[in-house]
Enzyme design. Structure first.
Site, short mmCIF file in Angstrom:
data_model
loop_
_atom_site.label_atom_id
_atom_site.label_comp_id
_atom_site.label_asym_id
_atom_site.label_seq_id
_atom_site.Cartn_x
_atom_site.Cartn_y
_atom_site.Cartn_z
N GLU A 247 -77.75 46.06 -3.66
CA GLU A 247 -77.32 46.92 -4.77
C GLU A 247 -76.92 48.30 -4.26
O GLU A 247 -75.93 48.88 -4.71
CB GLU A 247 -78.43 47.05 -5.82
CG GLU A 247 -78.81 45.75 -6.51
CD GLU A 247 -77.76 45.25 -7.51
OE1 GLU A 247 -76.73 45.92 -7.70
OE2 GLU A 247 -77.97 44.17 -8.08
N ARG A 251 -73.13 49.55 -4.78
CA ARG A 251 -72.95 50.64 -5.76
C ARG A 251 -72.81 51.99 -5.08
O ARG A 251 -71.93 52.77 -5.43
CB ARG A 251 -74.13 50.69 -6.73
CG ARG A 251 -74.28 49.42 -7.53
CD ARG A 251 -75.30 49.57 -8.64
NE ARG A 251 -75.76 48.26 -9.09
CZ ARG A 251 -76.17 47.99 -10.32
NH1 ARG A 251 -76.18 48.91 -11.23
NH2 ARG A 251 -76.58 46.77 -10.64
N ASP A 375 -72.74 34.14 -5.90
CA ASP A 375 -71.39 34.63 -6.22
C ASP A 375 -70.64 35.45 -5.17
O ASP A 375 -69.63 35.02 -4.60
CB ASP A 375 -71.41 35.39 -7.56
CG ASP A 375 -72.56 36.40 -7.69
OD1 ASP A 375 -73.23 36.66 -6.69
OD2 ASP A 375 -72.76 36.93 -8.81
N GLU A 509 -67.57 40.63 -15.52
CA GLU A 509 -66.90 39.53 -14.82
C GLU A 509 -65.73 38.89 -15.57
O GLU A 509 -64.73 38.53 -14.96
CB GLU A 509 -67.92 38.44 -14.44
CG GLU A 509 -68.93 38.87 -13.38
CD GLU A 509 -70.04 39.77 -13.90
OE1 GLU A 509 -70.22 39.83 -15.15
OE2 GLU A 509 -70.74 40.43 -13.09
N THR A 595 -67.35 44.23 -4.71
CA THR A 595 -67.88 43.46 -5.84
C THR A 595 -68.36 44.34 -6.99
O THR A 595 -68.68 43.84 -8.06
CB THR A 595 -69.00 42.50 -5.36
OG1 THR A 595 -69.26 41.56 -6.39
CG2 THR A 595 -70.27 43.26 -5.00
C1 DMJ Z 1 -72.44 43.97 -10.52
O1 DMJ Z 1 -73.38 44.84 -10.02
C2 DMJ Z 1 -71.69 43.33 -9.40
O2 DMJ Z 1 -70.52 42.83 -9.90
C3 DMJ Z 1 -72.45 42.25 -8.72
O3 DMJ Z 1 -71.70 41.56 -7.76
C4 DMJ Z 1 -72.99 41.24 -9.69
N1 DMJ Z 1 -73.10 41.67 -11.01
C5 DMJ Z 1 -73.11 43.00 -11.44
C6 DMJ Z 1 -72.52 43.14 -12.82
O4 DMJ Z 1 -72.70 42.07 -13.66
#
Ligand code: DMJ
Length: 619
Positions: A247, A251, A375, A509, A595
């Site tokens: 995370e 982020r 994912d 998503e 992501t």
């Molecule tokens: C986000 O923090 C990112 O997209 C992560 O890869 C998975 N999901 C959350 C949001 O749903």
């Protein structure tokens, strides 16, 4: 005559032969062991005495030597006796003093003692902080950026929609600014700060870092400056907080790097590097597969208690490449090793299980998912190839093979004709799809160009089918917002069954997939679907203090979860804004989105600013 057998002499004492029959030894050539021991004891006592006399009283002996005694020799030994007395007295005095000090300490109140300990701790922390000064970075030119423009869509009605999204961003940001500033996230109903265990007990302003690039591309420059100032003055990674490596990477490092590339402000680059260095101890495992969590101060890592058999999670350790590839100049790239290790491992049916033990290097439970836990591992294989300007053939091949296995074992059509991606659990296909899985529509479309054989059209089509299914999951609810997970079983099609799967927490998503599909096809339905979602969010999730998730998308009277997630500002609103902008704003040929929707320029193959060479990234 018998010749005595020759014995090896080493280690043996040969007894002397006595002339008569008597076996009693009148004379011995050597001493007994016990006698030797006593002698040794006396000798060592004597040596200790001499040492004590000569060295343990240095000052007084110096003084004595200069005033009274002959410089050395026999007389020195005679003087040892009074010195020994002095030594004894000194020991007694020291003893007495220590006793007094201890008594005094005990007399102090608990509060005073605690205060003393705290002061000492703070002093040590200060010292450590001084040592923690970040390494200075080489001066390198700022990349010339492509596609950082206004992105005016032209048509007034589209512009109007885009303005509405910008207004929603303003409301989310202003509310956080007012009620949650500096906290990781916001509770928009309680109107106060919020945080989850992914950030440990830190207050690292996750929303600020995550939102910066969205503010920038929306032209909210005052807000961006405000965020930058907070980061300059407050963002400190030397905190005793156990954070999620994944995370924090997607982020914070992703957010800081994107903010740097968009704005050119050095502070973001420096902070990204400092933070990446703090994450490095997480890779300290027997296999090099990182721990899920690391303490930013101590560097101690561990895994989530809930993960199968102490495993690390595929989507976590597999989602580091894009950011670390930008930092190789300083950190090396501990991430490349992960892919190499995975390539050597057997995979059940060619599928990657979600759990891998970082100590043993063995898979945990055989559960494969393109949604939660799996994912972004697949996403980052494709994006590693894009980051390398399509030169990293190994990444592309790994992606292609993985997707082929997923298609064979996990992708099915429902009775009603909806394509879905199920989950593989110990040899059984669960006909359930998560909101998180919906990102895969965009991934298939993004990976279409460059796919093996003649399959580009096939993957674009697959992306469109997933987008359609996910839209259905929204459309079949009361609020027109998608549930967390939905089934394709026993006559059910794209609807949630269990109560704890009916929530919507402002996730991006589905909108992400609409945006990719829009960019590749320009089919107006994607803008239409995106607009439906935006309106539903504004209608049902907007509250006085920001935006909140809702607990049941099938209820016309929903209750709120009271959390404004940082990814709502980083991703959901950014993808919506881009959906209603022209393609010239952040073109996909020049930017790869991590992501968490943070756009980064390709790094491999280019002398990117943080990669060795430091020539800057010019296009
Ligand atoms: C986000 O923090 C990112 O997209 C992560 O890869 C998975 N999901 C959350 C949001 O749903």
């Amino acid at each position: 005559m018998t010749t005595p057998a020759l014995l090896p002499l080493s280690g043996r004492r040969i007894p002397t032969l006595s002339p008569g029959a008597s076996s009693f030894p009148h004379h011995r050539a050597t001493l007994r062991l016990s006698e030797k021991f006593i002698l040794l004891l006396i000798l060592s006592a004597f040596i200790t005495l001499c040492f004590g006399a000569f060295f343990f009283l240095p000052d007084s002996s110096k003084h004595n030597a200069s005033v009274h005694s002959p410089p050395s020799g026999f007389m020195g030994v005679w003087r040892a006796a009074p010195r020994l007395h002095r030594l004894r007295d000194k020991i007694r005095a020291d003893h007495e003093r220590a006793l007094q000090e201890a008594k005094q300490k005990l007399r102090k109140s608990k509060k005073a003692l605690l205060h003393e300990i705290q002061t000492e701790k703070a002093r040590v922390a200060q010292e450590l902080k001084k040592k923690d000064v970040p390494r200075s970075l080489p001066p390198v030119p700022m990349p010339k950026l492509v596609g950082v423009n206004d992105g005016d869509p032209g048509e007034p009605d589209v512009k109007e929609k885009r303005d509405k999204i910008r207004e929603m961003m303003k409301h989310a940001w202003d509310s956080y600014r007012q009620y949650g500033w500096g906290h990781n996230e916001l509770k928009p109903i309680a109107k106060k700060g919020h945080s989850t265990n992914i950030f440990g007990n830190s207050q690292m302003g996750a929303t600020i870092v995550d939102a910066l690039d969205t503010l920038y591309i929306m032209g909210l420059h005052d807000e961006f400056k405000d965020g930058q100032e907070w980061i300059e003055q407050n963002l400190d990674f030397s905190v005793n907080a156990e954070v999620s490596v994944f995370e924090v990477n997607i982020r914070f490092i992703g957010g800081l790097l994107a903010a740097y590339y968009l704005s050119g402000q050095e502070v973001f680059k420096a902070k990204a590097v400092q933070l990446a260095e703090k994450l490095l101890p997480a890779f300290n495992t027997p296999t090099g597969i990182p721990w899920a969590m690391v303490n930013l101060k101590s560097g101690v890592g561990r895994n989530w208690g809930w993960a199968s058999a102490g495993s690390s999670i595929l989507a976590e350790f597999g989602t580091l490449h894009m950011e670390f590839v930008h930092l190789t100049y300083l950190t090396g790239n501990p991430v490349m090793h992960i892919r190499k290790l995975l390539a050597k491992m057997d995979r059940p049916n060619g599928l990657y299980p979600n759990y891998l033990n970082p100590r043993t290097g063995r898979w945990g439970q055989h559960h494969t998912s393109v949604g939660g836990l799996g994912d972004s591992f697949y996403e980052y294989l494709l994006k590693a190839w894009l980051m390398s300007d399509r030169t990293d053939a190994e990444a592309r091949k790994t992606y292609d093979d993985a997707i082929e296995a997923i298609e064979r074992h996990l992708i099915r059509k429902s009775n009603g004709g909806l394509t879905f991606i199920g989950e593989w659990k110990n040899g059984h296909l669960e006909r359930k799809m998560g909101h998180l899985t919906c990102f895969a529509g965009g991934m298939f479309a993004l990976g279409a160009d460059g796919s093996p054989g003649d399959k580009a059209g096939h993957y674009l089509q697959l992306g469109a089918e997933i987008a359609h299914t996910c839209h259905e999951s929204y459309d079949r609810t009361v609020l027109k917002l998608g549930p967390e997970a939905f089934k394709f079983d026993s006559g059910l099609e794209a609807v949630a069954v269990r109560q704890n799967e009916k929530y919507y927490i402002l996730r991006p998503e589905v909108i992400e997939t609409y945006w990719y599909m829009w960019r590749f096809t320009h089919d107006p339905k994607y803008r239409q679907w995106g607009w439906e979602a935006a309106q539903a969010i504004d209608k049902y999730c907007r509250v006085g203090g920001g935006f909140s998730g809702v607990k049941d998308v099938y209820s016309s009277n929903p209750t709120y979860d009271d959390v404004q997630q940082s990814f709502f500002l980083a991703e959901t609103l950014k993808y919506l804004y881009l959906l209603f902008s022209s393609d010239e704003l952040l073109p996909l040929e020049s930017w790869v989105f991590n992501t968490e929707a943070h756009p980064l320029p390709p790094a491999d193959g280019h002398p990117s600013f943080l990669c060795a060479g430091g020539e800057g990234f010019y296009r």
